[in-house]
Design a protein around this motif. Structure first.
Motif, PDB file in Angstrom:
ATOM      1  N   TYR A  92       0.840  -1.200   0.000  1.00 21.16           N
ATOM      2  CA  TYR A  92       0.000   0.000   0.000  1.00 21.16           C
ATOM      3  C   TYR A  92       0.878   1.254   0.000  1.00 21.16           C
ATOM      4  CZ  TYR A  92      -3.648   3.292   1.435  1.00 21.16           C
ATOM      5  OH  TYR A  92      -4.508   4.360   1.490  1.00 21.16           O
ATOM      6  N   VAL A  93       2.024   1.180   0.670  1.00 18.66           N
ATOM      7  CA  VAL A  93       2.956   2.307   0.745  1.00 18.66           C
ATOM      8  C   VAL A  93       3.991   2.240  -0.374  1.00 18.66           C
ATOM      9  CG1 VAL A  93       4.715   3.439   2.155  1.00 18.66           C
ATOM     10  CG2 VAL A  93       2.653   2.494   3.236  1.00 18.66           C
ATOM     11  N   PRO A 106       2.858   2.759  -4.694  1.00 17.89           N
ATOM     12  CA  PRO A 106       2.825   4.111  -5.264  1.00 17.89           C
ATOM     13  C   PRO A 106       4.201   4.774  -5.353  1.00 17.89           C
ATOM     14  CG  PRO A 106       1.009   3.821  -3.725  1.00 17.89           C
ATOM     15  CD  PRO A 106       1.892   2.614  -3.589  1.00 17.89           C
ATOM     16  N   ASP A 145      -3.575   5.552  -7.223  1.00 14.60           N
ATOM     17  CA  ASP A 145      -4.779   5.207  -6.471  1.00 14.60           C
ATOM     18  C   ASP A 145      -5.254   3.795  -6.785  1.00 14.60           C
ATOM     19  OD1 ASP A 145      -4.939   7.525  -5.040  1.00 14.60           O
ATOM     20  OD2 ASP A 145      -6.280   8.543  -6.447  1.00 14.60           O
ATOM     21  N   ARG A 163      -3.397   1.556  -4.519  1.00 10.06           N
ATOM     22  CA  ARG A 163      -3.862   1.599  -3.120  1.00 10.06           C
ATOM     23  C   ARG A 163      -5.154   0.806  -2.956  1.00 10.06           C
ATOM     24  NH1 ARG A 163      -2.552   7.143  -4.063  1.00 10.06           N
ATOM     25  NH2 ARG A 163      -0.521   7.658  -3.175  1.00 10.06           N
ATOM     26  N   ARG A 164      -6.075   0.950  -3.908  1.00 13.42           N
ATOM     27  CA  ARG A 164      -7.337   0.194  -3.828  1.00 13.42           C
ATOM     28  C   ARG A 164      -7.052  -1.300  -3.871  1.00 13.42           C
ATOM     29  NH1 ARG A 164      -9.278   4.443  -7.125  1.00 13.42           N
ATOM     30  NH2 ARG A 164      -8.860   3.235  -9.011  1.00 13.42           N
ATOM     31  N   ASP A 207       5.775   9.421  -2.480  1.00 13.75           N
ATOM     32  CA  ASP A 207       4.402   8.956  -2.639  1.00 13.75           C
ATOM     33  C   ASP A 207       3.571  10.096  -3.261  1.00 13.75           C
ATOM     34  OD1 ASP A 207       1.785   8.074  -2.402  1.00 13.75           O
ATOM     35  OD2 ASP A 207       2.158   7.093  -0.484  1.00 13.75           O
TER      36      ASP A 207
END
Length: 483
Positions: free
Chosen positions: A79-80, A83, A258, A261-262, A477
């Motif tokens: 998640y980090v 991106p 994004d 992240r989703r 990020d």
């Protein structure tokens, strides 16, 4: 298999045969959320899902749950990290982790050297998929296709598929593969316990009474995979999976940060399905006892072939075969991409010529696949062992890549020294049979030594002189950034 290659052709229709390396390797950086979702989910649903997980469930039991643990933790780290890598590659026009290393340390030859090293560590994973697909093809043909011919078929189909379709084709086929995987595993989750044990209650009662060793760490049969190994392997693989070249290929193919992240939020839901082959592998203990060594990989398919009509065996086999083709295609693709962008770009007449680099990358795909096929015949191993070797080796790139992209002070000499020592330690431990070592994963021991050496050398030497601004050296990020 014919349909798979046809779908790969359809995926690139209208994009022209003259597309460059970026179109072939990262889908032109235009894949939407759904395609990135299924492509990255394919990392967790390989032939390992049908064969390796069931095989380790059959052999050891509880230790196989490390797969669910590390993948869930890895998605959280992704998640980090996802991106960060996506924005860095997009800003500088990069298509692989070797490009990132070369750009970060301003040494093109370093990218080429890392490409060679990563290829060595990825070959066991390609071998894993060839082995898995060979087992599937041979089993669902009821032995009519020998295992050796089945290995060759898997290699030939996947190589053709990769050369023709690239990452976009893999994403398209991943959709079909995932639908079949979900349907077949859901069906088997209900069918096998009902057919052989009259339901989960009777199956689990019998498992607790007769095979209780399979339900606790370190598992059965004097397994060395206890609590220390489980924790360290989960931690190591969770760190490593976010820089694994196939994972990064999924990152770089995304249209936006994004979307990554989703996907990181929802991908752990896929892990629920992994419990099915693990449980069914333990169910096979009562139905097909006595499987040893690599034959334990057949545990799940023995249940399928022995109890279901041929047409159902065929459907399950297609799902399992695609679970080999898609990941194997992406592994071969990233090897070709690394060589195309980091090795062939050093050739003066190919520098800046994307089509020439793409052609060279496609040749490397064929060569890498051939090497993995030869290894499959010459040095077979159990599927889980092969995947562990790949992860333990790839983990040694974590300081050079991840730490280097967020900490400017990290020097080139420090990062390279740590990498050389880490790779030496992990190879020495693995090939001398000392994995686990003192009850923990050999890769985490090597990574710890790697990190210590990296920090000591970095602080002992003057900082590298690099006139570039921070935004040209470090990854950031892109929270809130347009596009």
């Amino acid at each position: 298999m014919v349909a798979t290659v046809a779908l790969g052709l359809l995926a690139v229709r209208g994009r022209g045969s003259g597309g460059g390396l970026a179109e072939w390797s990262v889908g032109g950086r235009s894949l939407g959320a759904v395609f990135v979702w299924v492509l990255m989910a394919g990392e967790g649903y390989t032939s390992f899902s049908y064969l390796g997980a069931a095989g380790w469930g059959y052999n050891y039991g509880a230790p196989v749950l490390y797969v669910v643990a590390y993948m869930s933790c890895g998605y959280a780290i992704g998640y980090v990290v996802g991106p960060l890598l996506w924005s860095y590659a997009r800003q500088h026009g990069l298509v692989s982790i070797t490009d990132m290393v070369a750009h970060r340390y301003r040494r093109p030859w370093l990218g080429a050297a890392i490409a060679v090293l990563v290829t060595v560590f990825l070959l066991p994973y390609i071998q894993l998929q060839i082995t898995g697909m060979g087992v599937v093809v041979s089993t669902i043909s009821y032995g009519a296709v020998s295992l050796n011919w089945a290995y060759f078929i898997g290699f030939a189909v996947t190589t053709l598929f990769v050369v023709v379709s690239g990452l976009r084709g893999s994403a398209w086929v991943s959709v079909m593969k995932d639908l079949l995987v979900i349907v077949t595993l859901a069906f088997l989750a209900f069918y096998v316990p009902l057919h052989y044990f009259d339901g989960y209650g009777a199956f689990l009662d019998r498992l607790v009474e007769e095979k209780s060793a399979w339900l606790t760490l370190p598992g059965s049969g004097g397994s060395p995979y206890g609590e220390g190994w489980f924790a360290t392997t989960t931690f190591l693989n969770a760190l490593t999976v976010v820089i694994f070249p196939t994972t990064v290929a999924g990152y770089l193919g995304a249209r936006s940060a994004d979307a990554l992240r989703r996907n990181a939020m929802w991908l752990p839901a896929y892990n629920v399905l992994l419990f099915v082959p693990m449980l069914l592998g333990m169910a096979a203990l009562f139905v097909v006892p006595g499987l040893t060594g690599a034959d334990s990989n057949l545990a799940l398919f023995k249940l399928v072939v022995d109890s279901l009509p041929a047409w159902v065996v065929g459907i399950v086999g297609v799902a399992a075969a695609l679970s080999s083709i898609v990941p194997m295609a992406v592994f071969m693709l990233v090897i070709g991409t690394m060589w195309g962008s980091s090795v062939f770009s050093l050739v003066p007449r190919w520098r800046g010529v994307s089509r020439a680099q793409k052609t060279g990358a496609q040749v490397v795909v064929v060569v890498a696949g051939t090497l993995a096929l030869v290894l499959t015949y010459a040095a077979p191993n159990t599927l889980v062992r092969l995947s562990l070797i790949s992860y333990e080796g790839m983990a040694q790139l974590v300081p050079m890549l991840l730490v280097g992209l967020v900490w400017r002070r990290l020097s080139f000499v420090g990062a390279l020294s740590g990498l050389v020592v880490g790779v030496g330690v992990v190879c020495g431990l693995v090939f001398s049979g000392r994995d686990p070592v003192f009850g923990v994963n050999a890769g985490i021991v090597a990574l710890a030594v790697n990190l210590v050496v990296t920090l000591v050398v970095t602080y002992a030497r003057p900082a590298d002189r690099d006139e570039r601004a921070d935004e040209d050296v470090l990854a950031r990020d892109p929270v809130g950034a347009a596009g």
